[in-house]
Design a protein around this motif. Structure first.
Motif, PDB file in Angstrom:
ATOM      1  N   UNK A 199       7.685  -0.728  -5.107  1.00 52.70           N
ATOM      2  CA  UNK A 199       6.412  -0.724  -5.830  1.00 52.70           C
ATOM      3  C   UNK A 199       5.456  -1.762  -5.263  1.00 52.70           C
ATOM      4  N   UNK A 200       5.929  -2.978  -5.084  1.00 51.62           N
ATOM      5  CA  UNK A 200       5.028  -4.068  -4.734  1.00 51.62           C
ATOM      6  C   UNK A 200       4.807  -4.222  -3.222  1.00 51.62           C
ATOM      7  N   UNK A 201       5.860  -4.099  -2.458  1.00 51.48           N
ATOM      8  CA  UNK A 201       5.727  -4.337  -1.026  1.00 51.48           C
ATOM      9  C   UNK A 201       5.262  -3.110  -0.257  1.00 51.48           C
ATOM     10  N   UNK A 202       5.426  -1.941  -0.857  1.00 52.58           N
ATOM     11  CA  UNK A 202       4.991  -0.730  -0.167  1.00 52.58           C
ATOM     12  C   UNK A 202       3.736  -0.139  -0.787  1.00 52.58           C
ATOM     13  N   UNK A 203       3.800   0.153  -2.088  1.00 51.96           N
ATOM     14  CA  UNK A 203       2.649   0.804  -2.712  1.00 51.96           C
ATOM     15  C   UNK A 203       1.484  -0.158  -2.930  1.00 51.96           C
ATOM     16  N   UNK A 204       1.739  -1.277  -3.607  1.00 55.19           N
ATOM     17  CA  UNK A 204       0.642  -2.188  -3.923  1.00 55.19           C
ATOM     18  C   UNK A 204       0.028  -2.814  -2.667  1.00 55.19           C
ATOM     19  N   UNK A 205       0.845  -3.101  -1.672  1.00 58.04           N
ATOM     20  CA  UNK A 205       0.293  -3.656  -0.438  1.00 58.04           C
ATOM     21  C   UNK A 205      -0.694  -2.698   0.195  1.00 58.04           C
ATOM     22  N   UNK A 206      -0.395  -1.408   0.144  1.00 59.25           N
ATOM     23  CA  UNK A 206      -1.325  -0.409   0.671  1.00 59.25           C
ATOM     24  C   UNK A 206      -2.598  -0.353  -0.163  1.00 59.25           C
ATOM     25  N   UNK A 207      -2.460  -0.463  -1.471  1.00 59.96           N
ATOM     26  CA  UNK A 207      -3.631  -0.446  -2.341  1.00 59.96           C
ATOM     27  C   UNK A 207      -4.511  -1.687  -2.145  1.00 59.96           C
ATOM     28  N   UNK A 208      -3.885  -2.794  -1.766  1.00 63.29           N
ATOM     29  CA  UNK A 208      -4.630  -4.044  -1.600  1.00 63.29           C
ATOM     30  C   UNK A 208      -5.223  -4.206  -0.210  1.00 63.29           C
ATOM     31  N   UNK A 209      -5.053  -3.210   0.663  1.00 65.54           N
ATOM     32  CA  UNK A 209      -5.529  -3.344   2.040  1.00 65.54           C
ATOM     33  C   UNK A 209      -7.037  -3.568   2.092  1.00 65.54           C
ATOM     34  N   UNK A 210      -7.795  -2.858   1.263  1.00 62.21           N
ATOM     35  CA  UNK A 210      -9.247  -3.020   1.260  1.00 62.21           C
ATOM     36  C   UNK A 210      -9.706  -4.402   0.842  1.00 62.21           C
ATOM     37  N   UNK A 211      -9.285  -4.885  -0.351  1.00 62.64           N
ATOM     38  CA  UNK A 211      -9.669  -6.244  -0.737  1.00 62.64           C
ATOM     39  C   UNK A 211      -9.200  -7.321   0.227  1.00 62.64           C
ATOM     40  N   UNK A 212      -8.008  -7.159   0.792  1.00 62.63           N
ATOM     41  CA  UNK A 212      -7.508  -8.158   1.733  1.00 62.63           C
ATOM     42  C   UNK A 212      -8.315  -8.156   3.017  1.00 62.63           C
ATOM     43  N   UNK A 213      -8.713  -6.977   3.500  1.00 67.16           N
ATOM     44  CA  UNK A 213      -9.540  -6.912   4.704  1.00 67.16           C
ATOM     45  C   UNK A 213     -10.892  -7.566   4.469  1.00 67.16           C
ATOM     46  N   UNK A 214     -11.454  -7.332   3.289  1.00 64.59           N
ATOM     47  CA  UNK A 214     -12.738  -7.962   2.962  1.00 64.59           C
ATOM     48  C   UNK A 214     -12.603  -9.478   2.915  1.00 64.59           C
ATOM     49  N   UNK A 215     -11.554  -9.941   2.258  1.00 69.29           N
ATOM     50  CA  UNK A 215     -11.332 -11.380   2.149  1.00 69.29           C
ATOM     51  C   UNK A 215     -11.048 -12.004   3.511  1.00 69.29           C
ATOM     52  N   UNK A 216     -10.292 -11.308   4.354  1.00 68.00           N
ATOM     53  CA  UNK A 216      -9.952 -11.857   5.666  1.00 68.00           C
ATOM     54  C   UNK A 216     -11.190 -12.040   6.524  1.00 68.00           C
ATOM     55  N   UNK A 217     -12.132 -11.100   6.439  1.00 71.42           N
ATOM     56  CA  UNK A 217     -13.354 -11.238   7.218  1.00 71.42           C
ATOM     57  C   UNK A 217     -14.157 -12.472   6.837  1.00 71.42           C
ATOM     58  N   UNK A 218     -14.261 -12.718   5.524  1.00 71.94           N
ATOM     59  CA  UNK A 218     -14.996 -13.906   5.080  1.00 71.94           C
ATOM     60  C   UNK A 218     -14.182 -15.178   5.292  1.00 71.94           C
ATOM     61  N   UNK A 219     -12.866 -15.103   5.089  1.00 72.57           N
ATOM     62  CA  UNK A 219     -12.023 -16.288   5.226  1.00 72.57           C
ATOM     63  C   UNK A 219     -11.889 -16.726   6.687  1.00 72.57           C
ATOM     64  N   UNK A 220     -12.054 -15.803   7.604  1.00 71.51           N
ATOM     65  CA  UNK A 220     -11.983 -16.136   9.024  1.00 71.51           C
ATOM     66  C   UNK A 220     -12.979 -17.238   9.363  1.00 71.51           C
TER      67      UNK A 220
END
Length: 291
Positions: A199-220
């Motif tokens: 649930x968490x490492x496969x499904x939720x990680x995929x669902x969080x890809x968008x927010x994490x990509x957005x955060x990574x761009x700004x956090x860079x």
């Protein structure tokens, strides 16, 4: 031509070719972002090959702080080394260190955030309160403390920078994983007998890809700023390193006599930061329009 036909003709160039909606972006709009990001990245990746990293710097034959001239297109630095060669060799440490710190922070913070979101409240509070302790610690003060104890190296700089990002990334992951939409899917998967890891490492990680990509761009940009500031203050790489931030610090006193030694690496750092933010903004704009 009627009024409605005139409006339709005016907005026709803005629509997709398949007629499904507004274009998410144009080549002309994406070009400045691609150029700003691509230039320092290409210098960091190809520069060491062009400069010839195996050759010693020409500091034994050149005078210090010389303006651009024959044999030295960008002049020399305060140690008499060729600025062009230093710039070409100095981007790899900037890009590599920033990406290493960013990836390390996400590799640790994402599982912690998922753990906090998928457990009972006592463990959730324990994880988040422990991470909150890092929020009260100024990054440069920690680096100064480590430098005073003799722990000033690129490895320590990457580790500390990654650690300082943990509470921010973990909070983002936890909040996104606790969103109503995610929790509904999680409950459905639990009813199907799926385990925590699925649930968490496969499904939720995929669902969080968008927010994490957005955060990574700004956090860079923030990670780049922190690491460049530490190197500028001599808290990371040695003073003989060709790193762009180190070059700026070493040649700051010669800004008016040999400006290329300062402005060129500073411009590449700024281009990397601004270009990264613009590329993320363009990607998010296309995603919103496509959605």
């Amino acid at each position: 031509m009627t009024r409605h036909e005139a409006i339709a003709a005016a907005i026709a160039p803005l629509r997709r070719r398949d007629g499904s909606g507004i274009r998410p972006g144009t080549t002309a709009a994406d070009l400045p972002a691609a150029v700003l990001l691509g230039l320092p990245v290409l210098v960091a990746l190809i520069g060491p090959l062009v400069a010839g990293t195996g050759e010693p710097p020409p500091d034994s034959v050149a005078l210090p702080s010389q303006p651009p001239g024959a044999g030295h297109p960008l002049g020399t630095d305060v140690l008499g080394r060729d600025v062009l060669s230093l710039v070409l060799r100095g981007g790899s440490s900037v890009l590599g260190g920033t990406l290493a710190a960013l990836l390390l922070s996400y590799a640790i913070a994402v599982p912690l955030g998922l753990l906090a979101a998928g457990t009972r409240r006592p463990l959730d509070e324990t994880v988040m309160r422990a991470l909150d302790l890092l929020l009260a610690l100024p990054g440069l003060m920690i680096l100064l403390t480590l430098a005073a104890t003799g722990r000033s190296s690129s490895g320590w700089l990457i580790a500390v920078t990654a650690a300082l990002q943990l509470p921010y990334v973990a909070r983002l992951v936890r909040a996104a994983a606790l969103a109503p939409g995610c929790r509904t899917v999680v409950e459905a998967l639990r009813m199907q007998g799926r385990g925590w890891a699925y649930i968490h490492l496969r499904h939720l990680t995929r669902e969080l890809a968008g927010p994490l990509a957005t955060d990574a761009g700004a956090r860079f940009s923030g990670v780049l700023y922190l690491m460049a500031s530490a190197n500028f203050l001599g808290l990371g790489l040695p003073s003989s390193s060709p790193d762009w931030s180190v070059l700026i610090e070493r040649n700051s006193d010669a800004l008016f006599t040999q400006p290329a030694a300062v402005l060129v690496p500073a411009g590449l750092l700024m281009s990397l930061c601004v270009g990264g933010n613009l590329c993320v903004d363009r990607a998010l704009a296309r995603r919103r329009t496509a959605g």
